[in-house]
Design a protein around this motif. Structure first.
Motif, PDB file in Angstrom:
ATOM      1  N   SER A  82       5.169   1.839 -13.626  1.00 55.09           N
ATOM      2  CA  SER A  82       6.184   1.996 -12.587  1.00 55.09           C
ATOM      3  C   SER A  82       6.980   0.714 -12.411  1.00 55.09           C
ATOM      4  N   ASN A  83       8.257   0.894 -12.202  1.00 56.41           N
ATOM      5  CA  ASN A  83       9.124  -0.258 -11.942  1.00 56.41           C
ATOM      6  C   ASN A  83       9.405  -0.444 -10.461  1.00 56.41           C
ATOM      7  N   ASN A  84       8.829   0.405  -9.640  1.00 57.81           N
ATOM      8  CA  ASN A  84       9.093   0.337  -8.199  1.00 57.81           C
ATOM      9  C   ASN A  84       8.118  -0.585  -7.465  1.00 57.81           C
ATOM     10  N   LEU A  85       7.183  -1.183  -8.177  1.00 53.50           N
ATOM     11  CA  LEU A  85       6.205  -2.069  -7.549  1.00 53.50           C
ATOM     12  C   LEU A  85       6.593  -3.515  -7.790  1.00 53.50           C
ATOM     13  N   PRO A  86       6.517  -4.339  -6.746  1.00 50.88           N
ATOM     14  CA  PRO A  86       6.893  -5.751  -6.933  1.00 50.88           C
ATOM     15  C   PRO A  86       5.830  -6.494  -7.754  1.00 50.88           C
ATOM     16  N   MET A  87       6.274  -7.494  -8.516  1.00 50.99           N
ATOM     17  CA  MET A  87       5.367  -8.296  -9.339  1.00 50.99           C
ATOM     18  C   MET A  87       4.463  -9.181  -8.493  1.00 50.99           C
ATOM     19  N   LYS A  88       4.886  -9.401  -7.276  1.00 44.53           N
ATOM     20  CA  LYS A  88       4.096 -10.283  -6.405  1.00 44.53           C
ATOM     21  C   LYS A  88       2.705  -9.717  -6.114  1.00 44.53           C
ATOM     22  N   ILE A  89       2.589  -8.387  -6.214  1.00 46.18           N
ATOM     23  CA  ILE A  89       1.271  -7.783  -5.940  1.00 46.18           C
ATOM     24  C   ILE A  89       0.240  -8.320  -6.914  1.00 46.18           C
ATOM     25  N   ARG A  90       0.574  -8.292  -8.192  1.00 45.74           N
ATOM     26  CA  ARG A  90      -0.376  -8.770  -9.205  1.00 45.74           C
ATOM     27  C   ARG A  90      -0.613 -10.263  -9.075  1.00 45.74           C
ATOM     28  N   GLN A  91       0.433 -11.027  -8.756  1.00 46.58           N
ATOM     29  CA  GLN A  91       0.295 -12.469  -8.639  1.00 46.58           C
ATOM     30  C   GLN A  91      -0.603 -12.861  -7.470  1.00 46.58           C
ATOM     31  N   GLU A  92      -0.497 -12.142  -6.363  1.00 46.25           N
ATOM     32  CA  GLU A  92      -1.247 -12.499  -5.177  1.00 46.25           C
ATOM     33  C   GLU A  92      -2.683 -11.971  -5.200  1.00 46.25           C
ATOM     34  N   LEU A  93      -2.847 -10.758  -5.743  1.00 43.90           N
ATOM     35  CA  LEU A  93      -4.145 -10.109  -5.663  1.00 43.90           C
ATOM     36  C   LEU A  93      -4.980 -10.243  -6.930  1.00 43.90           C
ATOM     37  N   SER A 137      -7.268  -1.679  -7.137  1.00 47.62           N
ATOM     38  CA  SER A 137      -8.402  -1.214  -6.332  1.00 47.62           C
ATOM     39  C   SER A 137      -8.366  -1.807  -4.931  1.00 47.62           C
ATOM     40  N   THR A 138      -7.879  -3.028  -4.799  1.00 44.66           N
ATOM     41  CA  THR A 138      -7.772  -3.650  -3.480  1.00 44.66           C
ATOM     42  C   THR A 138      -6.790  -2.891  -2.604  1.00 44.66           C
ATOM     43  N   ILE A 139      -5.648  -2.480  -3.169  1.00 44.84           N
ATOM     44  CA  ILE A 139      -4.645  -1.752  -2.382  1.00 44.84           C
ATOM     45  C   ILE A 139      -5.140  -0.357  -2.040  1.00 44.84           C
ATOM     46  N   LEU A 140      -5.797   0.324  -3.018  1.00 44.92           N
ATOM     47  CA  LEU A 140      -6.269   1.678  -2.769  1.00 44.92           C
ATOM     48  C   LEU A 140      -7.335   1.730  -1.684  1.00 44.92           C
ATOM     49  N   ALA A 141      -8.063   0.641  -1.486  1.00 42.56           N
ATOM     50  CA  ALA A 141      -9.056   0.624  -0.425  1.00 42.56           C
ATOM     51  C   ALA A 141      -8.411   0.735   0.953  1.00 42.56           C
ATOM     52  N   ARG A 142      -7.125   0.368   1.075  1.00 43.07           N
ATOM     53  CA  ARG A 142      -6.427   0.444   2.354  1.00 43.07           C
ATOM     54  C   ARG A 142      -5.543   1.693   2.461  1.00 43.07           C
ATOM     55  N   VAL A 172       4.053   5.883  -5.451  1.00 43.62           N
ATOM     56  CA  VAL A 172       4.066   5.982  -6.911  1.00 43.62           C
ATOM     57  C   VAL A 172       3.046   7.003  -7.380  1.00 43.62           C
ATOM     58  N   ILE A 173       1.837   6.953  -6.830  1.00 45.28           N
ATOM     59  CA  ILE A 173       0.771   7.866  -7.266  1.00 45.28           C
ATOM     60  C   ILE A 173       1.131   9.302  -6.950  1.00 45.28           C
ATOM     61  N   LEU A 174       1.633   9.573  -5.745  1.00 48.82           N
ATOM     62  CA  LEU A 174       1.952  10.943  -5.356  1.00 48.82           C
ATOM     63  C   LEU A 174       3.134  11.485  -6.159  1.00 48.82           C
ATOM     64  N   GLU A 175       4.142  10.612  -6.366  1.00 53.37           N
ATOM     65  CA  GLU A 175       5.291  11.055  -7.143  1.00 53.37           C
ATOM     66  C   GLU A 175       4.902  11.346  -8.580  1.00 53.37           C
ATOM     67  N   GLU A 176       4.128  10.448  -9.197  1.00 51.64           N
ATOM     68  CA  GLU A 176       3.722  10.646 -10.570  1.00 51.64           C
ATOM     69  C   GLU A 176       2.825  11.860 -10.697  1.00 51.64           C
ATOM     70  N   ALA A 177       2.000  12.134  -9.699  1.00 54.90           N
ATOM     71  CA  ALA A 177       1.136  13.309  -9.746  1.00 54.90           C
ATOM     72  C   ALA A 177       1.948  14.585  -9.651  1.00 54.90           C
ATOM     73  N   SER A 178       2.953  14.572  -8.815  1.00 51.71           N
ATOM     74  CA  SER A 178       3.805  15.757  -8.711  1.00 51.71           C
ATOM     75  C   SER A 178       4.613  15.979  -9.969  1.00 51.71           C
ATOM     76  N   THR A 195       0.837  -1.199   0.000  1.00 51.74           N
ATOM     77  CA  THR A 195       0.000   0.000   0.000  1.00 51.74           C
ATOM     78  C   THR A 195       0.872   1.250   0.000  1.00 51.74           C
ATOM     79  N   ALA A 196       1.913   1.256   0.812  1.00 50.28           N
ATOM     80  CA  ALA A 196       2.802   2.416   0.873  1.00 50.28           C
ATOM     81  C   ALA A 196       3.509   2.628  -0.462  1.00 50.28           C
ATOM     82  N   ALA A 197       3.884   1.536  -1.096  1.00 47.54           N
ATOM     83  CA  ALA A 197       4.567   1.652  -2.392  1.00 47.54           C
ATOM     84  C   ALA A 197       3.654   2.261  -3.439  1.00 47.54           C
ATOM     85  N   ILE A 198       2.429   1.850  -3.476  1.00 49.45           N
ATOM     86  CA  ILE A 198       1.498   2.382  -4.471  1.00 49.45           C
ATOM     87  C   ILE A 198       1.168   3.829  -4.167  1.00 49.45           C
TER      88      ILE A 198
END
Length: 1507
Positions: free
Chosen positions: A1160-1171, A1177-1182, A1133-1139, A1127-1130
């Motif tokens: 973004s290359n700063n997000l691990p691939m495991k997020i997509r594999q697990e979720l 949308s699942t991460i943004l809810a938190r 990414v969103i805040l940096e890209e917005a700025s 969640t922190a990583a996403i």
């Protein structure tokens, strides 16, 4: 002549008392003291003398004897008088007999005295020397014997009687001239034959001697007198020449051998009719009388039955006199003589008059004994068996022939020979003919009649079960018979009809008045309607055909037995009906090849002619016979065309039209059922056989549309007729057949069937109140709609739902006490609707309990499916009583058998059976069944099913934990789908350990990706899958986040979500989950635009408290470090890209955010594999740094507390009057303040007309330890006029899932005596009451119904749609003149129609109502009391009070409805005409005086001046 008796005025038999009384009476009249003249003195002296004589018995006896002798005219001497007097005084019987004096010389008295024992005395009559009087004295028997001997002596002396040894010959008058000649030859004749011949009178000669000698003398005398003399025999018989010759021949006197000539004339001379009649009468003795008008033919038949025919009889039988009389008789009277001649063994000289009929008899006998006459002989045999019972008794011909059972057989005999038609009623004819048809158990005797031996009877195939007619059908049949009997076209009087049908006059009138479908009544009388006449004619035809069919079947049975003894051929004389019967009888016999020959000849004609040719059989009998041969492996048809011909004939016979005859409903059903079986179903791929489906559909439609009036329930439905079962079975057969072949049918054929079922469903829903509740018929009708619902067709599915809905209402009001369990189970299995009629199932469950209690054995298959249906619908609690009875009968133990368990397991109904065992507390059986599955390799679904059934008995079974462990292991090996996961969580929800183990499985990618997106499915899945974890206080972070993202998306896409639904979804998340997902809490608050219903306020308060608590809660989740890192990583990414975009925008679109994170290359691939796919949308809810509301991403953190304040201000903005100093929302939101603040708000917007309480009344409550919120007063604006132009006032609010029906409704008149309502923004949607239910909806959108119509207002819940709720806006309070006290206080005149008073408090849910002031207590009266006061003021002497109960029942006691029945005044409608006629009908008011009083008061109420 004056006697002592005449002097006294008494009879000769008067008693001594009578004599004394007469004497005293006469003395009073003739006594000298009263009569001084001489004549009276002489009369008194004679009276005295008479009395003195008659009072003495001795003097009286002598006096009576003297009178007797004087009357006889004799002059006896003293000795003779003394003889008579002594005889009479000694109580001996003395009679007198007058005889000729010459008979007494020589005196015969010695012989007479010796033979009789009586004493004789004779005296000569004076002045007549030829007559004497003989006195006979003795006992009564002696005197009678002596008299008979004296008279016999007299008769023999004059030739009036024949001597004991001889005879008397009487010369006829026309031969008296020959008497001198005869007398001169008598000595010679006497000496020749050794007899004594003495003349007795001028025309009589006595012959004394032996009988043979005397007979020879008589024969000679007959020849001398031209055979016209008469012979008197000792027995008293007087015989002419023909009779005497018969007498001599019967006595074996052999006169013809001793004499040169016969006693009778020669062959050239025949006896005349008189001689023939006397001869026949003498020959028959006592059998036939010899009256002059006796028919010679009848006598001749009797003579022919004698054992011996003498020569005179033979000559008389062929005489012209007999033949002439026979020729002039009717044909029926000729038959006995012909039969007698044909059956006699005597060689007679036949006359030509007899020859033709005798030849016909011979030909008929030869035909009956030959092979061609086999079937006719069988008909005769069966006719005899039909005519008499099998009681081994002889039944006379009169008893047999009067039934008319043999007339049909005789008519078929006349097709062979030409004989009179009316001979079937002649016993002699039928006796001779039926002798050729007798069988082993039938005896025929031409004299005795018929005898049917009592033998063991064989069961005959008879599927024609008797039908019970209703009272209406009885009246129809009687009226049909009477209508045919009368010549004119007028009707029948009700009195005649009542006496004919056996109904009382009142019952008959009631039947005719209530059944317009059958009867038409006018001034001329009662007549049958067109449909009633057709039904009566059909029943009469069926009765006649049934009797004829039984006869044909017996004939075929007899013929088939004889045909097996002959070569393989059928006589050409067999008709099609006989071939049909023969084919049916050969089904169970080995000689079945004859059936193939018969079937080939049967289908040779055109299909349209087959049905009429096989009468009395139906085409259904042919079809069933072919099916039976097919089942036995015997193919009796050569080509498929023969089967097609039969199907065509069946199709044509099923059609109902006026131009041709048609079969009954049961026969049409049999045809349709037979068409679904082999071999007929094998030709359904051809086009022509499919016509039978369209014919059946047309027949169903024709039965429904039998009458032109669409408002009358058709006879096929009505309980007043007996055709419902047959019609329902036809519908079920059509549905079954169509479900088999619908994919092969032509489109036009299929369209016709679909239309018919739509018509049927509409009719069932329309007339369900009048449909018969016959159990077998309802079972078939339910099966019909169940079957069409299984066809993949949207129209048929709608028709199925509509039909089953109507039938459920019918079952709800029907009596089920006498139903069989088989029918109850079948009906229940057919009702598997999404929203079942719970009341119906509850009623069926109670009926099943009563039935099962009396059953000795309960079927496992039926009961298991019955229980499973209740389990599938979730209403198993309605079977509590039944399940206890099954437990008491040890029925559940039968399920342990392997075959039962396997069958239950195969049909996937195990959970419901186990649940039933849990309710019945059969824990021992449950344990045994569970043990059987313990070690088996079973699927996850099977374990879930077992655990579902075992829910509720955790403390009773130890096996459940083992299944739970096995289930969890299987889920780890193979993660289930989300639907299965819902069931798994459900069965594990009470086991915290199992739920904790399932957390890992719920985090699987397959589960997260399978969460539905649609609102309805999402909320259901949320409750089933996440709810149990929340209730168990277990955290499932990934699953919570996935559900939160789906929920936020669904809320963003829903324009106006219901607050109740939003709150219900939010409560599925725990406080900890809301704390970890503030975006979810913020998004939910943003979507709440109004307060929920009062009933949901407590839940709403709970949800607000959860949000408030979550704002102060610090998340301390275990095992979510990786998720938090993602969640922190996403967020980063969103805040940096917005700025980096360099824009001042505060939000980003979802597509832009997706591009940012995907690139973004700063997000691990495991997020997509697990979720999975919904990882973002699942991460943004938190997220706590950005706020995603389901559509866009705001570059600011979510703030649920601020959103809560904004929601409060928005709600208070809608109701600014709710803001008070004591009800302000604190700037700093605490844990308890949200709940307290929201309780101060106004009433829910869903009930806008509800009135809150005043501030003054709520102020004391705020001083309590737990202060209650204040209720500020709301002044409700009053309407100025009934015809105001602004928006109408809402009367109620409807909430449900369907947006078409959801909203506010206003009053719109009345319907069926009760208020009706229309939706304010859509007038098409209406709420009103029918006769038996409330209805909500429109013709285009469909209807939702409530099963009750009780009360004056629509019920708030219990509708077909369980989500539907109705909220009333205001209570019914005073108005009009009754509200005078309130008007006085308010200083304002009240207005009619005001239903809410200013300042009247409306308490919130859960709060007690405040006590009204004394003034308000005077004003707030009950509606019934208000109505009662109005009736008293409106009526004269309280005469309208009798309608109070009806007004309360129809209007719920609310008089505000009364003005709705009054129309606006105009030139045409004034006074009484302004009142709606429906009002009079509703309250049953018929008197004009009452109507006038009502109308005056109601018009005043309508037109009263408004405030």
């Amino acid at each position: 002549m004056e006697t002592h008796y005449t002097t006294l005025g008494v009879e000769a038999t008067a008693s001594e008392a009578d004599v004394r009384q007469a004497y005293k009476t006469k003395c009073r009249l003739l006594h000298p003291d009263k009569n001084a003249d001489r004549q009276s003195t002489l009369a008194f002296q004679r009276l005295q003398e008479a009395y003195e004589t008659l009072r003495d018995q001795t003097k009286r006896c002598g006096y009576d004897t003297q009178l007797w002798l004087q009357g006889l005219g004799v002059d006896p001497d003293e000795r003779q008088v003394e003889w008579i007097v002594n005889a009479r005084s000694s109580n001996a019987t003395v009679i007198d007999v007058k005889v000729e004096t010459r008979l007494l010389e020589p005196s015969p008295f010695a012989q007479l005295r010796q033979n009789s024992g009586a004493d004789f005395l004779y005296l000569r009559i004076r002045n007549n020397q030829h007559q004497s009087v003989v006195f006979i004295k003795g006992s009564e028997q002696m005197v009678e014997t002596g008299k008979q001997l004296l008279l016999k002596h007299r008769d023999e002396a004059f030739g009036l009687a024949a001597p004991a040894h001889g005879l008397v010959f009487i010369v006829p008058n026309e031969m008296m001239s020959r008497v001198p000649l005869i007398q001169s030859n008598l000595p010679a004749l006497s000496s020749k034959h050794g007899v004594q011949i003495s003349p007795k009178s001028q025309d009589r000669f006595a012959v004394l001697g032996s009988l043979k000698s005397a007979s020879k003398v008589a024969a000679q005398l007959q020849r001398w007198t031209g055979f016209k003399g008469t012979i008197l025999l000792p027995g008293g018989e007087e015989l002419d020449a023909w009779q005497y010759e018969h007498y001599c021949e019967m006595s074996d006197l052999n006169l013809l051998q001793d004499l040169h000539a016969s006693v009778t004339p020669g062959p050239d001379q025949e006896p005349d009719s008189g001689q023939v009649r006397r001869l026949f009468a003498f020959a028959c003795a006592k059998k036939v009388t010899a009256e002059e008008n006796e028919c010679l033919t009848v006598l001749a038949v009797a003579v022919l039955s004698l054992n011996r025919l003498t020569t005179p009889l033979k000559r008389a039988l062929v005489s012209q006199a007999l033949c002439a009389e026979w020729s002039g008789l009717p044909s029926k009277d000729k038959a006995p003589l012909i039969c007698a001649i044909a059956s006699t063994q005597h060689q007679l000289i036949h006359r030509s008059e007899y020859e033709a009929m005798l030849k016909g008899f011979k030909s008929l006998g030869e035909f009956l004994t030959g092979q061609q006459g086999l079937l006719l002989r069988a008909r005769g045999y069966v006719s005899m068996k039909e005519a008499v019972p099998a009681d081994s008794q002889w039944h006379g011909w009169f008893e047999v022939l009067i039934t008319g059972k043999l007339s049909t057989f005789w008519l078929q005999c006349l097709e062979i020979v030409r004989l009179p038609q009316d001979w079937h009623a002649v016993p002699q004819v039928m006796g001779l003919v039926l002798q050729h048809c007798s069988g082993p158990d039938m005896a025929v005797d031409t004299t005795k009649g018929l005898r049917h031996e009592q033998a063991p009877s064989t069961a005959e195939a008879d599927n024609d079960h008797p039908k019970t007619k209703t009272a209406v059908e009885d009246v129809e049949d009687c009226l049909f018979e009477m209508s045919r009997a009368i010549a004119h076209s007028g009707g029948v009087s009700v009195h005649s009809l009542s006496s004919r049908c056996g109904q009382s006059l009142e019952q008959c009138n009631k039947i005719v008045e209530n059944h317009k479908l059958s009867f038409q009544a006018d001034q001329t009388g009662i007549r049958l309607s067109q449909s009633g006449k057709a039904r009566a004619a059909m029943r009469e035809s069926e009765r006649s055909s049934k009797d004829k069919r039984k006869l044909e079947h017996r004939i075929a049975m007899f013929a088939s037995q004889k045909l097996q003894q002959l070569p393989l051929q059928l006589p050409h004389t067999f008709r099609l009906a006989e071939l049909c019967g023969l084919m049916i009888c050969l089904e169970k016999q080995t000689h079945w090849e004859l059936a193939a020959v018969a079937f080939k000849r049967l289908v040779a004609p055109e299909p349209g002619k087959i049905r009429s040719a096989i009468v009395p059989f139906q085409i259904s009998h042919v079809m069933k016979s072919v099916i039976n041969y097919e089942k036995a492996g015997k193919k009796i048809y050569d080509e498929k065309e023969s089967l097609v011909a039969v199907l065509k004939a069946a199709s044509l016979s099923m059609l109902r039209n006026e131009s041709s005859s048609y079969v009954s409903l049961d026969v049409a059903t049999e045809c349709l059922v037979s068409a679904t079986q082999k071999p007929f179903v094998g030709v359904m791929d051809m086009t022509e056989p499919q016509m039978i489906l369209t014919s059946a559909a047309s027949r169903v439609a024709a039965e429904i549309a039998e009458d032109d009036n669409p408002e009358i329930c058709p006879a096929c439905f009505s309980r007043s007729y007996s055709s419902f079962f047959d019609f329902a079975k036809l519908c079920a057969s059509l549905a079954y057949f169509y479900s088999l072949v619908w994919q092969k049918m032509l489109i036009e054929y299929s369209e016709q069937v679909v239309q018919v079922f739509e018509i049927l469903a509409a009719a069932v829903e329309k007339f369900y109140e009048f449909i018969s509740s016959e159990q077998n018929g309802l079972r078939q009708m339910v099966r019909a709609f169940e079957l069409i619902g299984s066809v993949k067709d949207a129209r048929l599915e709608r028709a199925s739902s509509m039909g089953l809905r109507g039938l459920s209402r019918l079952l709800e009001i029907s009596k089920l006490d006498l139903w069989d369990f088989e029918n109850l189970a079948a009906v229940v299995n057919g009702f598997k609707l999404p929203h079942p009629n719970v009341k119906m199932f509850e009623k069926i469950g109670k009926a099943a309990a009563r039935v099962v209690k009396a059953m000795a054995k309960v079927s496992v298959d039926q009961m298991v499916h019955f229980i499973a249906t209740y389990g599938q619908l979730g209403i198993l609690h309605h079977l509590e009583k039944l399940l206890k009875q099954l437990r008491d009968k040890n029925w559940f133990k039968t399920l342990i058998a392997p075959w039962n368990i396997a069958k239950i397991d195969e049909e996937q109904i195990l959970p419901h059976v186990l649940a039933a065992m849990v309710r019945a507390q059969e824990f021992d059986v449950l344990q045994e069944i569970a043990e059987k599955y313990k070690n088996k390799d079973i699927s996850t679904q099977k374990i879930v099913a077992i655990l579902t059934g075992l829910s509720g008995c955790e403390d009773k079974l130890t096996i459940k934990s083992a299944f739970l462990k096995k289930l969890v292991d299987l889920c780890r090996t193979c993660p289930p789908e989300i639907k299965d996961m819902e069931q798994i969580v459900y069965v594990c929800q009470k086991d915290a350990g199992s739920l904790n183990t399932l957390i890992e499985i719920c985090h699987h990618r397959n589960i997260l990706e399978s969460i539905p997106k649609q609102w309805q499915e999402l909320t259901r899945c949320l409750e089933c899958l996440l709810g149990p974890f929340t209730d168990a206080k277990l955290r499932v972070p990934l699953l919570e986040a996935a559900f939160a993202s789906r929920l936020m998306q669904a809320l963003a896409q829903c324009s106006k979500p219901e607050p109740e639904e939003v709150v219900a979804a939010g409560l599925k998340f725990s406080v900890e989950a809301l704390a970890s997902m503030p975006a979810l809490a913020h998004a939910i608050i943003l979507r709440i635009k109004s307060l929920p219903k009062r009933s949901e306020l407590e839940r709403f308060k709970t949800f607000i408290s959860n949000i408030a608590l979550s704002a102060k809660h610090v998340p301390t989740e275990a095992g979510t470090a990786e998720l938090d890192a993602w969640t922190a990583a996403i967020d980063k990414v969103i805040l940096e890209e917005a700025s980096n975009l360099g824009t001042s925008r505060s939000d980003l679109s979802w597509s832009l955010v997706e591009m940012m994170t995907m690139s973004s290359n700063n997000l691990p691939m495991k997020i997509r594999q697990e979720l999975g796919q919904a990882w973002l949308s699942t991460i943004l809810a938190r997220s706590r740094r950005v706020f995603w509301d389901g559509l866009r991403v705001l570059l600011e953190p979510p703030r649920p507390t601020e959103a809560l304040r904004a929601m409060k201000q928005e709600l208070q903005g809608h109701h600014p009057e709710t803001q008070s100093p004591d009800a302000k929302l604190s700037d700093e939101v605490t844990t308890e303040q949200p709940v307290q603040a929201l309780t101060t708000t106004c009433s829910p917007t869903s009930s806008p007309t509800s009135a809150p309480t005043s501030v003054q009344e709520s102020a004391p409550a705020s001083a309590k330890q737990s202060p209650e919120p204040s209720r500020p007063e709301i002044e409700r604006p009053r309407s100025r006029s009934r015809s105001r132009s602004h928006a109408p006032e809402a009367a109620l609010t409807v909430s449900c899932q369907n947006p078409k029906f959801r909203g506010s409704y206003r009053r719109k008149g009345t319907r069926n005596g009760k208020a009706a309502f229309a939706k304010i923004d859509d007038e098409e949607v209406q709420l009103f009451t029918e006769k038996t239910c409330w209805c909500l909806g429109s013709p285009t959108s469909g209807w939702i119904r409530h099963p009750s119509n009780s009360g004056g207002f629509a019920p708030t819940e219990g509708w077909d749609d369980p989500t539907l709720r109705i909220s009333w806006h205001a209570p019914r309070v005073t108005h009009g003149s009754v509200a005078a006290p309130r008007a006085k206080v308010a200083n304002k005149k009240p207005r009619t129609g005001d239903r809410v008073l200013k300042g009247t408090p409306m308490p919130l849910v859960g709060e007690p109502s405040p006590s009204p002031s004394p003034v308000e207590q005077a004003t707030l009266v009950t509606p019934q009391g208000e109505l009662k006061q109005w009736l008293r003021s409106a009526s004269v002497d309280g005469i309208l009070m009798q309608y109070e109960e009806r007004l309360v029942d129809q209007l719920d006691g609310d008089m505000t409805f009364l003005p709705e029945f009054v129309c606006e005044a105009n030139s045409e409608k004034v006074g009484l005409a302004r009142i709606d006629p429906a009002f009079w009908e509703a309250i049953q008011c018929t008197k004009l005086a009452h109507k006038l009083q009502f109308s005056k008061a109601m018009i005043k109420l309508k037109d009263a001046p408004l405030a």
